[in-house]
Design a protein around this motif. Structure first.
Motif: not given
Length: 271
Positions: A215, A219, A225, A227, A264
């Motif tokens: 993570i 970042a 980002v 996901l 996140l």
């Protein structure tokens, strides 16, 4: 120009847009197995602007590595459209506009760092973009001046990955794909290479698509980002990263970064 999620409706007519490094539309990848057909990716759509840095984050089995292999023309999409650097993935690969860095540096033990970087030029029979001088410049770019004649066994794990990055850059690719390149390194080496990679990205102007399970790495590195959720692999959310540049590891201690990492993690836990 922003990256679009899989829910965005895109024109199905192919549009050659060289301002985009990657354009995927409704990409699905299925593999036949002894237990039946497995869907690795399902209707993934996204765009990445040229010069961007996108990190892919998600649980094991969500199709992150598969997505990189589709973009690099290593495996075909079962359905959907794949456009890389304004053309097909196959054409971009043939032009050597794509570089790939894997988790294992995979250096040849009997070749020096300089010779390992030069290897793609020798295999491909091309020298107009490289040669010893360019290879030396690339080793300097990744911080290995003075180590040109060292063999892999004389280099640390982080140094070997630096050689692998230099090797991937030898053909001056416009798109650099990185599949967990720092995953096997300890935290201190990883942090140092994260900073180095951002510097290399800024100096080369290449577009980077970077896979990670971390993570904090996702970042710290990415402008955005993406996901992904598993079974089947699909886009769960695309998160913009609004952090100051140049980025240093100390940034991870700031409230802004901590809040981003927490978001996140929340999304990942729901995947």
């Amino acid at each position: 120009m922003s990256i679009m999620s899989q829910t965005t409706v895109l024109d199905r007519t192919p549009v050659r847009d060289e301002s985009l490094a990657v354009r995927l539309q409704d990409v699905t990848v299925r593999f036949p197995t002894e237990r039946g057909v497995v869907t690795a990716l399902e209707r993934v759509s996204l765009t990445i602007p040229s010069g961007g840095f996108l990190t892919l984050l998600g649980p094991s089995g969500c199709g992150k590595s598969t997505l990189l292999r589709v973009v690099s023309d290593l495996i075909p999409a079962t359905s959907g459209q794949v456009e890389v650097l304004g053309t097909t993935a196959a054409a971009a690969r043939a032009r050597r506009d794509i570089g790939f860095v894997f988790q294992d540096a995979s250096l040849l033990a009997w070749r020096t760092a300089l010779e390992n970087v030069q290897l793609p030029l020798e295999v491909g029979g091309r020298s107009k973009r490289g040669g010893a001088r360019d290879a030396r410049e690339l080793l300097a770019l990744v911080g290995l001046t003075g180590w040109e004649n060292a063999y892999p066994h004389e280099l640390s794990g982080g140094m070997r990955q630096r050689v692998a990055i230099a090797r991937a850059l030898i053909n001056d690719p416009k798109l650099l794909l990185m599949d967990e390149p720092f995953g096997a390194l300890d935290e201190i080496k990883r942090d140092r290479l994260n900073e180095e990679l951002l510097r290399v990205w800024e100096e080369t102007g290449a577009t980077i698509l970077f896979v990670t399970h971390s993570i904090y790495e996702a970042a710290f590195l990415g402008q955005q980002v993406m996901l992904m959720a598993a079974r089947p692999g699909r886009v769960r959310e695309i998160v913009p990263v609004d952090l100051p540049s140049p980025r240093r590891v100390a940034l991870r201690e700031t409230p802004q970064f901590i809040a981003l990492a927490a978001h996140l993690r929340t999304v990942l836990e729901a995947c």
